[in-house]
Design an enzyme around this catalytic site. Structure first.
Site, PDB file in Angstrom:
ATOM      1  N   ASP A  14       7.867 -34.767  28.685  1.00 21.21           N
ATOM      2  CA  ASP A  14       8.309 -36.476  28.920  1.00 21.21           C
ATOM      3  C   ASP A  14       9.720 -36.527  28.202  1.00 21.21           C
ATOM      4  O   ASP A  14       9.698 -37.802  27.594  1.00 21.21           O
ATOM      5  CB  ASP A  14       7.229 -37.416  28.265  1.00 21.21           C
ATOM      6  N   GLN A 225       6.516 -29.601  31.636  1.00 21.54           N
ATOM      7  CA  GLN A 225       5.996 -29.870  30.162  1.00 21.54           C
ATOM      8  C   GLN A 225       7.127 -29.691  28.961  1.00 21.54           C
ATOM      9  O   GLN A 225       8.117 -29.994  29.384  1.00 21.54           O
ATOM     10  CB  GLN A 225       4.750 -28.728  30.034  1.00 21.54           C
TER      11      GLN A 225
HETATM   12  P1  GDP Z   1       9.805 -35.952  32.077  1.00 22.93           P
HETATM   13  O1  GDP Z   1       8.611 -35.575  32.230  1.00 22.93           O
HETATM   14  O2  GDP Z   1      10.822 -34.885  31.159  1.00 22.93           O
HETATM   15  O3  GDP Z   1      10.743 -35.731  33.406  1.00 22.93           O
HETATM   16  O4  GDP Z   1       9.937 -37.341  31.631  1.00 22.93           O
HETATM   17  P2  GDP Z   1       9.179 -38.438  31.955  1.00 22.93           P
HETATM   18  O5  GDP Z   1       9.737 -39.076  33.492  1.00 22.93           O
HETATM   19  O6  GDP Z   1       7.638 -38.362  31.833  1.00 22.93           O
HETATM   20  O7  GDP Z   1       9.433 -39.709  30.919  1.00 22.93           O
HETATM   21  C1  GDP Z   1      10.610 -40.086  30.884  1.00 22.93           C
HETATM   22  C2  GDP Z   1      10.756 -41.589  30.809  1.00 22.93           C
HETATM   23  O8  GDP Z   1      11.877 -42.001  29.967  1.00 22.93           O
HETATM   24  C3  GDP Z   1      10.819 -42.042  32.119  1.00 22.93           C
HETATM   25  O9  GDP Z   1      10.059 -43.346  32.311  1.00 22.93           O
HETATM   26  C4  GDP Z   1      12.237 -42.195  32.279  1.00 22.93           C
HETATM   27  O10 GDP Z   1      12.546 -43.239  33.431  1.00 22.93           O
HETATM   28  C5  GDP Z   1      12.745 -42.743  30.850  1.00 22.93           C
HETATM   29  N1  GDP Z   1      14.196 -42.418  30.488  1.00 22.93           N
HETATM   30  C6  GDP Z   1      14.643 -41.306  30.860  1.00 22.93           C
HETATM   31  N2  GDP Z   1      15.878 -41.485  30.058  1.00 22.93           N
HETATM   32  C7  GDP Z   1      15.866 -42.436  29.440  1.00 22.93           C
HETATM   33  C8  GDP Z   1      17.009 -43.107  28.473  1.00 22.93           C
HETATM   34  O11 GDP Z   1      18.028 -42.572  28.107  1.00 22.93           O
HETATM   35  N3  GDP Z   1      16.598 -44.438  27.834  1.00 22.93           N
HETATM   36  C9  GDP Z   1      15.573 -44.878  28.197  1.00 22.93           C
HETATM   37  N4  GDP Z   1      15.275 -46.044  27.505  1.00 22.93           N
HETATM   38  N5  GDP Z   1      14.480 -44.408  29.045  1.00 22.93           N
HETATM   39  C10 GDP Z   1      14.734 -43.281  29.592  1.00 22.93           C
HETATM   40  P1  IMO Z   2       5.895 -33.382  32.379  1.00 23.77           P
HETATM   41  O1  IMO Z   2       6.532 -32.152  32.684  1.00 23.77           O
HETATM   42  C1  IMO Z   2       3.431 -34.495  28.671  1.00 23.77           C
HETATM   43  C2  IMO Z   2      -0.252 -32.154  28.087  1.00 23.77           C
HETATM   44  C3  IMO Z   2      -1.470 -32.673  28.285  1.00 23.77           C
HETATM   45  C4  IMO Z   2      -2.375 -32.261  27.602  1.00 23.77           C
HETATM   46  C5  IMO Z   2      -2.221 -30.862  27.596  1.00 23.77           C
HETATM   47  C6  IMO Z   2      -2.736 -29.865  28.564  1.00 23.77           C
HETATM   48  O2  IMO Z   2       5.872 -34.699  32.486  1.00 23.77           O
HETATM   49  O3  IMO Z   2       6.882 -33.356  30.643  1.00 23.77           O
HETATM   50  P2  IMO Z   2      -3.055 -29.842  31.031  1.00 23.77           P
HETATM   51  O4  IMO Z   2      -3.014 -30.976  32.110  1.00 23.77           O
HETATM   52  O5  IMO Z   2      -1.867 -28.743  31.292  1.00 23.77           O
HETATM   53  O6  IMO Z   2      -4.285 -29.022  30.853  1.00 23.77           O
HETATM   54  O7  IMO Z   2      -2.850 -30.530  29.840  1.00 23.77           O
HETATM   55  O8  IMO Z   2      -0.670 -30.679  27.997  1.00 23.77           O
HETATM   56  N1  IMO Z   2       0.553 -32.125  29.187  1.00 23.77           N
HETATM   57  C7  IMO Z   2       1.789 -32.879  29.235  1.00 23.77           C
HETATM   58  N2  IMO Z   2       2.415 -34.088  28.530  1.00 23.77           N
HETATM   59  N3  IMO Z   2       4.183 -34.181  29.873  1.00 23.77           N
HETATM   60  C8  IMO Z   2       3.765 -33.209  30.830  1.00 23.77           C
HETATM   61  O9  IMO Z   2       4.560 -33.027  31.551  1.00 23.77           O
HETATM   62  C9  IMO Z   2       2.376 -32.520  30.406  1.00 23.77           C
HETATM   63  N4  IMO Z   2       1.644 -31.933  31.036  1.00 23.77           N
HETATM   64  C10 IMO Z   2       0.781 -31.431  30.289  1.00 23.77           C
HETATM   65  O10 IMO Z   2      -1.393 -34.182  28.081  1.00 23.77           O
HETATM   66  O11 IMO Z   2      -2.299 -32.438  25.954  1.00 23.77           O
HETATM   67 MG    MG Z   3       6.696 -36.467  32.463  1.00 22.96          MG
END
Ligand code: GDP
Ligand code: IMO
Ligand code: MG
Length: 424
Positions: A14, A225
């Site tokens: 994330d 991840q």
């Molecule tokens: P990913 O799994 O690595 O693609 O990340 P996620 O989408 O799960 O989580 C990142 C969150 O942060 C999302 O809700 C994005 O819209 C938000 N986001 C990304 N870049 C920024 C930033 O620079 N500032 C803020 N405030 N939010 C951001």
């Molecule tokens: P993105 O691509 C954050 C975490 C789960 C759990 C562990 C194992 O959005 O960054 P699983 O479902 O793989 O058996 O879960 O890994 N996890 C993530 N945490 N972002 C993700 O993907 C994740 N994918 C799995 O929360 O702790």
């Molecule tokens: Mg994510």
């Protein structure tokens, strides 16, 4: 160029990979996912509206880009088809822009049931899985029992499916609460989705990828991840079941190590983690809650509140080393705007000793040692030029560059596509 660049997360997921891939995609013709599955939730915010992708690569919102679901990915057809439907509702068919590897493994309904049963049986020791069937699907892959997209083209596919389902049902019968898991309804949706996916090309993507590389096509690999969730080098056993590091690009797409180009390592200006497992810099106080609220730190896949804490330099340096990161990208810098003081863990105290090396158990019983920085106390969300950022923030950036020995090339200051600053 003949090399593939990589975007991957350096923390526990994330970090903002979806946004970064979307922002970098205008410079590429191909975007390919190489591992993970629908446990991922990659958000892309376009004109204030957030789109979440789980399986489809984050290049899909840019025209003229081919998106590949590589052999290293595990796919749930129901989730994939749901994503495709949402994307197509926005901008028309994507049949010619999305290709699936024949070698990508299928997540069966019973994989989801096994995931749930395994987590329930673990009780307090649960991993905190997203319950998408990831672990059981990769277990069948390495156990040489899995079903792949290419198998969907075989006349005996249904027989193979039933044989694997039968094996799963036997396994499930060993779990106490087996009766909880009724997969019939999901199975019906699963077969419907499989049939609908047949309009897409199932391809030997290893040949396609290498041909494109030979032709000099600019390509980007998108990680899911984060490095600390890597099955080999993450905070085991609290990890996912795939190789999330740069090395995973080679096995997950079929490219040779010499073909890896730039490695963009993404991190948040602080840290978050969802699910269980060690998190040395986690904050249980008001500061942690502030990070969660301002950063909107709730899971894109499960909606769970994310655990929040300060930036961990021990873990970040480890991730930079393990991935051979060439370019750092700092995300969510704007979330830190209001803090008087910002802390960074620079070492761990462990059994009376101090270390800067990330321990094999992910730091279960370490005490972080912090360096403090003065906060910038300014709204940076509207800044678009690096030189216009506050001096305190530039100090923070310079410190991270010095510690990691790696330049920060991009700073993100908001969720939207345009809230990004290219440095240098
Ligand atoms: P990913 O799994 O690595 O693609 O990340 P996620 O989408 O799960 O989580 C990142 C969150 O942060 C999302 O809700 C994005 O819209 C938000 N986001 C990304 N870049 C920024 C930033 O620079 N500032 C803020 N405030 N939010 C951001
Ligand atoms: P993105 O691509 C954050 C975490 C789960 C759990 C562990 C194992 O959005 O960054 P699983 O479902 O793989 O058996 O879960 O890994 N996890 C993530 N945490 N972002 C993700 O993907 C994740 N994918 C799995 O929360 O702790
Ligand atoms: Mg994510």
């Amino acid at each position: 160029m003949n090399q593939i660049d990589v975007v991957l997360g350096l923390q526990w997921g994330d970090e903002g990979k979806g946004k970064v891939v979307d922002c970098l995609t205008p410079g590429y013709k191909v975007v390919a996912r190489f591992q993970g599955g629908p446990n991922a939730g990659h958000s892309i915010s376009i004109e204030g509206k957030s789109h979440v992708l789980h399986t489809v690569p984050s290049g899909i919102f840019r025209d003229g880009v081919l998106n590949i679901i590589g052999n290293g990915v595990v796919v749930d057809p129901v989730i994939l088809y749901d994503e495709i439907s949402k994307i197509e509702a926005l901008g028309g068919p994507i049949t010619d822009r999305l290709i699936i590897s024949k070698r990508a493994h299928l997540i069966l309904p019973t994989h989801r049931a096994l995931d749930a049963a395994s987590e329930a049986a673990k009780g307090k020791a649960k991993i905190g899985s997203t319950l998408k069937g990831i672990g059981p699907a990769y277990m069948d892959k390495t156990g040489r029992n899995g079903l792949r997209f290419g198998d969907l083209l075989l006349p005996e596919f249904e027989q193979k499916y039933l044989a694997l389902k039968n094996k799963h049902q036997q396994l499930l019968s060993h779990y106490k609460d087996f009766s909880m898991f009724n997969t019939d309804e999901y199975e019906q949706k699963w077969f419907e989705a499989v049939n609908k996916l047949r309009r897409f090309q199932f391809v030997d993507t290893e040949f396609l990828v290498n041909r494109k590389l030979d032709e000099g096509t600019p390509m980007l690999a998108e990680g899911a991840q984060g490095s600390l969730l890597d099955v080999e080098f993450g905070s085991y056993p609290f990890v996912t079941s795939s190789n999330t590091l740069a090395a995973g690009v080679c096995s997950g797409l079929g490219v040779a190590p010499s073909k890896i180009g730039k490695v963009y390592g993404i991190f948040k200006a602080y840290c978050t983690r969802v699910g269980s497992g060690p998190f040395p810099t986690e904050l249980f106080d008001e500061t942690g809650e502030t990070l969660r609220q301002i950063g909107k730190e709730f899971g894109a896949t499960t909606g769970r509140p994310r655990r929040c804490g300060w930036l961990d330099m021990v873990a970040l340096k480890y991730a930079v080393m393990m991935n051979g990161v060439t370019d750092l990208i700092m995300m969510k810098s704007d979330v830190m705007d209001g803090f008087d003081t910002i802390k960074v863990a620079t070492s761990y105290k462990m059994g009376g000793q101090t270390t800067t090396e990330y321990p094999y158990d992910g730091g279960t019983s370490v005490e972080p040692v912090y360096t403090e920085f003065k906060g910038w106390k300014k709204d940076i969300s509207g800044v678009r030029k690096y030189e216009d950022l506050p001096a305190e923030m530039k100090d923070y950036v310079a410190f991270i560059e010095k510690e990691t020995g790696c330049p920060i090339r991009i700073v993100s200051v908001g969720p939207d596509r345009d809230a990004i600053i290219f440095k240098d």
